[in-house]
Design a protein around this motif. Sequence first.
Motif, PDB file in Angstrom:
ATOM      1  N   HIS A 144     -30.951  14.248  83.903  1.00  0.00           N
ATOM      2  CA  HIS A 144     -30.244  14.466  85.167  1.00  0.00           C
ATOM      3  C   HIS A 144     -29.553  13.164  85.586  1.00  0.00           C
ATOM      4  N   PRO A 145     -28.468  13.250  86.354  1.00  0.00           N
ATOM      5  CA  PRO A 145     -27.786  12.040  86.827  1.00  0.00           C
ATOM      6  C   PRO A 145     -28.722  11.174  87.677  1.00  0.00           C
ATOM      7  N   PHE A 146     -28.649   9.876  87.461  1.00  0.00           N
ATOM      8  CA  PHE A 146     -29.485   8.930  88.217  1.00  0.00           C
ATOM      9  C   PHE A 146     -28.602   7.949  88.997  1.00  0.00           C
ATOM     10  N   ARG A 147     -27.916   7.050  88.316  1.00  0.00           N
ATOM     11  CA  ARG A 147     -27.097   6.056  89.007  1.00  0.00           C
ATOM     12  C   ARG A 147     -25.989   5.542  88.081  1.00  0.00           C
ATOM     13  N   LYS A 148     -24.884   5.121  88.702  1.00  0.00           N
ATOM     14  CA  LYS A 148     -23.747   4.551  87.973  1.00  0.00           C
ATOM     15  C   LYS A 148     -23.249   5.463  86.847  1.00  0.00           C
ATOM     16  N   GLY A 149     -23.276   6.762  87.122  1.00  0.00           N
ATOM     17  CA  GLY A 149     -22.773   7.730  86.154  1.00  0.00           C
ATOM     18  C   GLY A 149     -23.661   7.949  84.952  1.00  0.00           C
TER      19      GLY A 149
ATOM     20  N   GLU B  89     -30.691   7.317  80.128  1.00  0.00           N
ATOM     21  CA  GLU B  89     -29.717   6.293  79.749  1.00  0.00           C
ATOM     22  C   GLU B  89     -30.007   4.965  80.439  1.00  0.00           C
ATOM     23  N   GLN B  90     -30.563   5.015  81.635  1.00  0.00           N
ATOM     24  CA  GLN B  90     -30.867   3.801  82.386  1.00  0.00           C
ATOM     25  C   GLN B  90     -32.245   3.225  82.056  1.00  0.00           C
TER      26      GLN B  90
ATOM     27  N   GLY C   6     -34.379   4.383  79.096  1.00  0.00           N
ATOM     28  CA  GLY C   6     -34.894   4.588  77.745  1.00  0.00           C
ATOM     29  C   GLY C   6     -35.159   3.263  77.032  1.00  0.00           C
ATOM     30  N   ARG C   7     -35.839   3.342  75.910  1.00  0.00           N
ATOM     31  CA  ARG C   7     -36.224   2.125  75.180  1.00  0.00           C
ATOM     32  C   ARG C   7     -35.012   1.317  74.714  1.00  0.00           C
ATOM     33  N   ALA C   8     -33.959   1.995  74.308  1.00  0.00           N
ATOM     34  CA  ALA C   8     -32.768   1.280  73.839  1.00  0.00           C
ATOM     35  C   ALA C   8     -32.188   0.415  74.953  1.00  0.00           C
ATOM     36  N   THR C   9     -32.181   0.953  76.181  1.00  0.00           N
ATOM     37  CA  THR C   9     -31.662   0.184  77.316  1.00  0.00           C
ATOM     38  C   THR C   9     -32.595  -0.975  77.669  1.00  0.00           C
ATOM     39  N   LEU C  10     -33.892  -0.744  77.590  1.00  0.00           N
ATOM     40  CA  LEU C  10     -34.858  -1.822  77.833  1.00  0.00           C
ATOM     41  C   LEU C  10     -34.613  -2.970  76.869  1.00  0.00           C
ATOM     42  N   ASP C  11     -34.427  -2.642  75.593  1.00  0.00           N
ATOM     43  CA  ASP C  11     -34.186  -3.678  74.589  1.00  0.00           C
ATOM     44  C   ASP C  11     -32.872  -4.411  74.854  1.00  0.00           C
ATOM     45  N   LYS C  12     -31.874  -3.671  75.305  1.00  0.00           N
ATOM     46  CA  LYS C  12     -30.545  -4.252  75.513  1.00  0.00           C
ATOM     47  C   LYS C  12     -30.464  -5.069  76.797  1.00  0.00           C
ATOM     48  N   GLU C  13     -30.995  -4.523  77.897  1.00  0.00           N
ATOM     49  CA  GLU C  13     -30.813  -5.128  79.217  1.00  0.00           C
ATOM     50  C   GLU C  13     -31.931  -6.082  79.618  1.00  0.00           C
ATOM     51  N   GLY C  14     -33.097  -5.930  79.009  1.00  0.00           N
ATOM     52  CA  GLY C  14     -34.207  -6.810  79.324  1.00  0.00           C
ATOM     53  C   GLY C  14     -35.172  -6.222  80.346  1.00  0.00           C
ATOM     54  N   VAL C  15     -36.361  -6.824  80.403  1.00  0.00           N
ATOM     55  CA  VAL C  15     -37.460  -6.297  81.210  1.00  0.00           C
ATOM     56  C   VAL C  15     -37.149  -6.361  82.707  1.00  0.00           C
TER      57      VAL C  15
ATOM     58  N   LYS D  92     -34.256  -6.290  84.489  1.00  0.00           N
ATOM     59  CA  LYS D  92     -33.308  -5.271  84.945  1.00  0.00           C
ATOM     60  C   LYS D  92     -33.928  -3.878  84.830  1.00  0.00           C
ATOM     61  N   TRP D  93     -34.679  -3.658  83.755  1.00  0.00           N
ATOM     62  CA  TRP D  93     -35.350  -2.363  83.550  1.00  0.00           C
ATOM     63  C   TRP D  93     -36.336  -2.086  84.687  1.00  0.00           C
ATOM     64  N   ASN D  94     -37.085  -3.097  85.087  1.00  0.00           N
ATOM     65  CA  ASN D  94     -38.039  -2.941  86.190  1.00  0.00           C
ATOM     66  C   ASN D  94     -37.327  -2.637  87.500  1.00  0.00           C
ATOM     67  N   ASN D  95     -36.214  -3.310  87.743  1.00  0.00           N
ATOM     68  CA  ASN D  95     -35.453  -3.024  88.962  1.00  0.00           C
ATOM     69  C   ASN D  95     -34.989  -1.573  88.983  1.00  0.00           C
ATOM     70  N   ARG D  96     -34.521  -1.104  87.847  1.00  0.00           N
ATOM     71  CA  ARG D  96     -34.076   0.285  87.754  1.00  0.00           C
ATOM     72  C   ARG D  96     -35.249   1.257  87.934  1.00  0.00           C
ATOM     73  N   LEU D  97     -36.383   0.925  87.353  1.00  0.00           N
ATOM     74  CA  LEU D  97     -37.539   1.818  87.466  1.00  0.00           C
ATOM     75  C   LEU D  97     -38.000   1.916  88.916  1.00  0.00           C
ATOM     76  N   GLN D  98     -37.989   0.803  89.639  1.00  0.00           N
ATOM     77  CA  GLN D  98     -38.340   0.856  91.056  1.00  0.00           C
ATOM     78  C   GLN D  98     -37.396   1.790  91.822  1.00  0.00           C
ATOM     79  N   LYS D  99     -36.115   1.711  91.519  1.00  0.00           N
ATOM     80  CA  LYS D  99     -35.144   2.602  92.158  1.00  0.00           C
ATOM     81  C   LYS D  99     -35.413   4.057  91.770  1.00  0.00           C
ATOM     82  N   ALA D 100     -35.740   4.289  90.510  1.00  0.00           N
ATOM     83  CA  ALA D 100     -36.000   5.651  90.045  1.00  0.00           C
ATOM     84  C   ALA D 100     -37.213   6.252  90.751  1.00  0.00           C
ATOM     85  N   ILE D 101     -38.272   5.466  90.891  1.00  0.00           N
ATOM     86  CA  ILE D 101     -39.468   5.956  91.565  1.00  0.00           C
ATOM     87  C   ILE D 101     -39.144   6.320  93.013  1.00  0.00           C
ATOM     88  N   ALA D 102     -38.336   5.495  93.679  1.00  0.00           N
ATOM     89  CA  ALA D 102     -37.935   5.795  95.056  1.00  0.00           C
ATOM     90  C   ALA D 102     -37.098   7.076  95.109  1.00  0.00           C
TER      91      ALA D 102
END
Length: 233
Positions: free
Chosen positions: A153-158, A163-164, A166-175, A177-187
């Motif tokens: 389902h759509p989450f943020r920034k299209g 996509e925001q 998944g493991r591939a994004t974690l590897d690419k963007e780093g821990v 940024k991934w944590n910041n996104r996860l906090q937003k997702a939980i909210a």
Amino acid sequence: MNQSNESLRTLAVDIGGSGIKVMVLDTKGNPISDRQRLKTPNPAKPKDVIDTILTLAKEQEFDRVSVGFPGVVQNGLIKTAVNLDDDWLQYDLATSLTQLLTKPVKVANDADIQGFGAISGQGVELVITLGTGFGSALFINGRLVPNLEMGHHPFRKGETYEEQLGRATLDKEGVKKWNNRLQKAIAHLGHLFNYDILYIGGGETDNIKFDLPSNAKIIPNILGLLGGIKLWN
């Protein structure tokens, strides 16, 4: 099958994007074998994944099988397999494994099975799994709302949750940024579902570096196998 239901052994299978795991459970869902794991084939086409399951299964004694699959499953039929291979679409995994293993087989979404292993059965309970992809399951007073697939389902920034996060994004963007996104997702998910409790599973939970809300908790990956007993209850 002449055995009484009180002595039936269930082979629980968890098909993941990186690994395929099995364990034998007693009728109460307690493990009676060690967990066995093999790497998920790449590409993860049906024949190769099934051959891996057969290799793991031949070391075990069991009477029936529960399978967790990372996608939408309807009556044993695979409807989506984003993190495996398109050859899975419309594949009848339940029938195929029943024939090959000569045992009755039930198949369900992997996050649904992990949720069955985690929930209390009271109120609105949401499960998300953080691994190769982003799995999800929703329960209301213990009853499953099947095939939620929140990850797509759509989450943020299209982009979707997967996509925001998944493991591939974690590897690419780093821990961080991934944590910041996860906090937003939980909210976001809290506002969307107003759940009583959120369970978070999957291999990437080790990378969570912030304090979770009081109504959220991390659950062990083994529940992706232990919850398989609920398909037969």
